[in-house]
Structure formats: C-alpha cells, structure tokens
Design a protein around this motif. Structure first.
Motif, PDB file in Angstrom:
ATOM      1  N   UNK A  95       0.975  -1.227   0.066  1.00 50.39           N
ATOM      2  CA  UNK A  95      -0.050   0.197  -0.097  1.00 50.39           C
ATOM      3  C   UNK A  95       0.875   0.999   0.070  1.00 50.39           C
ATOM      4  N   UNK A  96       2.064   0.989   0.833  1.00 53.27           N
ATOM      5  CA  UNK A  96       2.772   2.403   1.082  1.00 53.27           C
ATOM      6  C   UNK A  96       3.195   3.094  -0.975  1.00 53.27           C
ATOM      7  N   UNK A  97       3.914   1.828  -1.343  1.00 49.62           N
ATOM      8  CA  UNK A  97       4.145   1.874  -2.466  1.00 49.62           C
ATOM      9  C   UNK A  97       3.313   2.453  -3.710  1.00 49.62           C
ATOM     10  N   UNK A  98       1.653   2.197  -3.668  1.00 44.33           N
ATOM     11  CA  UNK A  98       0.608   3.190  -4.228  1.00 44.33           C
ATOM     12  C   UNK A  98       0.875   4.801  -3.850  1.00 44.33           C
ATOM     13  N   UNK A  99       1.194   5.180  -2.517  1.00 44.23           N
ATOM     14  CA  UNK A  99       0.996   6.623  -2.199  1.00 44.23           C
ATOM     15  C   UNK A  99       2.054   6.943  -3.353  1.00 44.23           C
ATOM     16  N   UNK A 100       1.793   8.389  -2.808  1.00 40.52           N
ATOM     17  CA  UNK A 100       2.079   9.606  -4.035  1.00 40.52           C
ATOM     18  C   UNK A 100       3.581   9.490  -2.722  1.00 40.52           C
ATOM     19  N   UNK A 101       4.501   9.896  -4.575  1.00 38.04           N
ATOM     20  CA  UNK A 101       5.628   9.968  -4.174  1.00 38.04           C
ATOM     21  C   UNK A 101       6.721  11.504  -3.955  1.00 38.04           C
ATOM     22  N   UNK A 102       7.430  11.358  -2.000  1.00 35.52           N
ATOM     23  CA  UNK A 102       7.546  11.972  -2.065  1.00 35.52           C
ATOM     24  C   UNK A 102       9.119  12.634  -3.340  1.00 35.52           C
ATOM     25  N   UNK A 103       9.113  14.035  -2.708  1.00 36.76           N
ATOM     26  CA  UNK A 103      10.554  14.943  -3.396  1.00 36.76           C
ATOM     27  C   UNK A 103      10.807  15.532  -2.671  1.00 36.76           C
ATOM     28  N   UNK A 104      11.952  16.317  -3.045  1.00 41.39           N
ATOM     29  CA  UNK A 104      12.354  16.555  -2.153  1.00 41.39           C
ATOM     30  C   UNK A 104      11.854  18.266  -1.694  1.00 41.39           C
ATOM     31  N   UNK A 105      10.517  18.530  -2.692  1.00 36.14           N
ATOM     32  CA  UNK A 105       9.550  19.726  -1.781  1.00 36.14           C
ATOM     33  C   UNK A 105       8.726  18.833  -0.606  1.00 36.14           C
ATOM     34  N   UNK A 106       8.610  18.436  -0.784  1.00 36.00           N
ATOM     35  CA  UNK A 106       7.958  17.281   0.186  1.00 36.00           C
ATOM     36  C   UNK A 106       8.194  17.193   1.615  1.00 36.00           C
ATOM     37  N   UNK A 107       9.681  18.473   1.928  1.00 38.12           N
ATOM     38  CA  UNK A 107       9.977  17.747   3.105  1.00 38.12           C
ATOM     39  C   UNK A 107      11.325  19.325   3.297  1.00 38.12           C
ATOM     40  N   UNK A 108       9.788  20.533   2.642  1.00 41.37           N
ATOM     41  CA  UNK A 108      10.061  21.993   3.117  1.00 41.37           C
ATOM     42  C   UNK A 108       8.733  22.693   3.407  1.00 41.37           C
ATOM     43  N   UNK A 109       9.440  23.425   4.407  1.00 39.80           N
ATOM     44  CA  UNK A 109       8.375  24.309   4.761  1.00 39.80           C
ATOM     45  C   UNK A 109       7.080  23.069   5.825  1.00 39.80           C
ATOM     46  N   UNK A 110       5.853  24.142   5.289  1.00 34.79           N
ATOM     47  CA  UNK A 110       4.876  23.512   5.221  1.00 34.79           C
ATOM     48  C   UNK A 110       4.448  22.285   4.850  1.00 34.79           C
ATOM     49  N   UNK A 111       4.903  22.531   3.388  1.00 37.66           N
ATOM     50  CA  UNK A 111       4.562  20.788   2.716  1.00 37.66           C
ATOM     51  C   UNK A 111       4.851  19.771   3.820  1.00 37.66           C
ATOM     52  N   UNK A 112       5.673  20.188   5.158  1.00 37.81           N
ATOM     53  CA  UNK A 112       6.566  18.391   5.555  1.00 37.81           C
ATOM     54  C   UNK A 112       5.380  17.812   5.784  1.00 37.81           C
ATOM     55  N   UNK A 113       5.077  17.167   5.996  1.00 36.03           N
ATOM     56  CA  UNK A 113       4.185  15.926   6.792  1.00 36.03           C
ATOM     57  C   UNK A 113       4.865  15.657   8.338  1.00 36.03           C
ATOM     58  N   UNK A 114       4.720  16.331   9.572  1.00 37.87           N
ATOM     59  CA  UNK A 114       5.196  15.168  10.321  1.00 37.87           C
ATOM     60  C   UNK A 114       5.005  13.776  10.733  1.00 37.87           C
ATOM     61  N   UNK A 115       5.608  13.521  11.166  1.00 38.81           N
ATOM     62  CA  UNK A 115       5.408  12.351  12.061  1.00 38.81           C
ATOM     63  C   UNK A 115       4.112  12.418  13.238  1.00 38.81           C
ATOM     64  N   UNK A 116       3.058  11.782  13.396  1.00 40.52           N
ATOM     65  CA  UNK A 116       2.010  12.036  14.822  1.00 40.52           C
ATOM     66  C   UNK A 116       2.695  10.771  16.033  1.00 40.52           C
ATOM     67  N   UNK A 117       2.059  12.334  17.446  1.00 41.91           N
ATOM     68  CA  UNK A 117       2.526  11.597  18.709  1.00 41.91           C
ATOM     69  C   UNK A 117       0.968  10.588  19.140  1.00 41.91           C
TER      70      UNK A 117
END
Length: 262
Positions: A233-255
C-alpha cells in the motif's frame, strides 16, 4: 544610591569600586594564590582535588579513583518519564518534561500542581515529543520485527521527536533497529528506504531517486509499525520529492494518542 548589588568591601559592590583581595603565597616574590598551608601549589600547597591513581597521570579522579581516560565511567541518569531517552535534570526528569531551568515561569515544584506555575515548553511541539517513538508490542505497534532485512538511511530533522537533532535521529534509529531494521549513514547497494525528515538534504533525495530507493517520512514509517499500512500500500502512495520536506509541505510524524488520524 539605587544599587541593589551585594556589598563586598568598603561598603560598596564590585561595580562601584569594591576590590576582592585573594591571599598570595607566603614565599617571598611568589605571586601565585594560596592553595593550602599559606603557600601555592608550586611551593608545597596540597591540592584538594583527588588525582587519578594511574602512574604519571595528573587528571582529576572520578569514579573508581581514576580519570575517564584510564577507565572511569560516569553514568548519567535518564529521564523517568515513560520511554523518554533524554538525560535527567532537576527532579529526575529531562528539560522537556519539566527538569532544569527555564521550563517553569515560577520556582514552584512542577509536580505540585500549583496553578501559578505555567508551563513553557522548550520544544515547538505542543505534545510530548517522546511519544513519537514506537516500541514493539506497545501502544498499538506490531509485536514483530517487520523491518527485518531492510536497510535504512536517515537524513533531515525530526523536530516532532525532539528539538535536539542528534537526540531525535538517535531515537528514530533505535526505533528502526528494535523492529529489525538496519540503519546506515550513507547509501549502499542494499539500502531499502531513505527516511527523510524536515529540510532533508536534497542531494540525498536525488541520490535515492537515481538508485530507485523509496523515500518515506516518519509518518509513513509509523503507520507501517502500527499495522495501518502495508508495504504494498505504501508503494501506491504519492511519491515524496525534495519539495515534500520543505516548510509547510512537510508532513510530520504523529504522537501516539493521535495515531488514528490521517
């Protein structure tokens, strides 16, 4: 007038002219400060610090009568908070959980429940950062080494884990290893995933793409470990690029108490 500093001598503080006189060695012509017996160390004064018992070593002795170089070990107590990996400060807990200076606005005991003591977190996370780390069989995580045979490379910041980047990376590394995975500092021919945090190095992400290594974030890894996501299922998710880790685009881990969220 108006000065509240402590009086030293001559009725004034150092700022307003007081002088501190330290006794000098009794030997004529010596300007060294007295250690013991009215003389300096050079002229026979005894050092009050215990020295390393190793022959020829003059360093200060710690545990076992020797210095660190010659085998002394200094153990620092860890925070008593559940599964926290940081060193304890005042009260047996780390700075994040209330130990040390700068966490409470007042000098009150943080365990006393005094309403006058308001919390000032040392991290940008509103929640407990140590809860971003999962353990096998606890809090909904799978009780098996599902990462066995997989090799990870880590890059970027994991501020959701801890404000100190080194401590955060070390905690994430231990989590991967506890589920059977292996962590390397750089890519190898066996690298399975690049785990990227906020502001991840663009060079590493480019290198991962060239090597056909899948790039994931901490949130996706957490979902795998909680059994909410399969590898297919993870392979089918949207591919993460370098822009996915900058500023508000970054999706942090949850508690943990929010792990049922998206």
């Amino acid at each position: 007038e108006g000065c509240k500093s402590h009086v030293q001598n001559m009725g004034v503080c150092i700022k307003h002219g007081a002088r501190l006189y330290r006794k000098l060695c009794n030997l004529e012509g010596c300007t060294n400060q007295v250690v013991t017996g009215g003389v300096c160390w050079t002229h026979g004064g005894k050092d009050t610090c215990k020295r390393c018992s190793h022959e020829g070593c003059n360093k200060i002795a710690l545990k076992g009568g020797v210095c660190i170089r010659h085998g002394s070990t200094v153990f620092r107590k860890k925070c008593s908070h559940f599964r926290c990996v940081h060193y304890a400060r005042k009260g047996g807990v780390c700075r994040t959980h209330g130990g040390g200076k700068g966490y409470w606005r007042t000098g009150d005991d943080p365990t006393a429940g005094d309403s006058t003591a308001s919390r000032v977190p040392s991290s940008s996370c509103a929640d407990d950062p140590s809860l971003a780390i999962l353990a096998r069989g606890e809090n909904g995580a799978v009780d098996e080494k599902i990462l066995k045979g997989m090799v990870f490379t880590i890059t970027g910041l994991f501020e959701e884990v801890h404000e100190n980047s080194a401590a955060a990376t070390a905690a994430v590394k231990r989590m991967i290893q506890s589920f059977g995975g292996k962590v390397l500092e750089s890519f190898s021919k066996n690298t399975t995933y690049l785990l990227a945090g906020k502001n991840a190095a663009s060079g590493k992400i480019k290198d991962a793409m060239k090597r056909s290594v899948e790039v994931i974030n901490l949130r996706r890894l957490q979902k795998l470990l909680l059994g909410h996501l399969t590898f297919d299922e993870m392979k089918e998710l949207r591919k993460l690029t370098r822009n996915s880790f900058v500023g508000d685009a970054y999706e942090p881990g949850f508690i943990l108490h929010n792990h049922m969220e998206s």
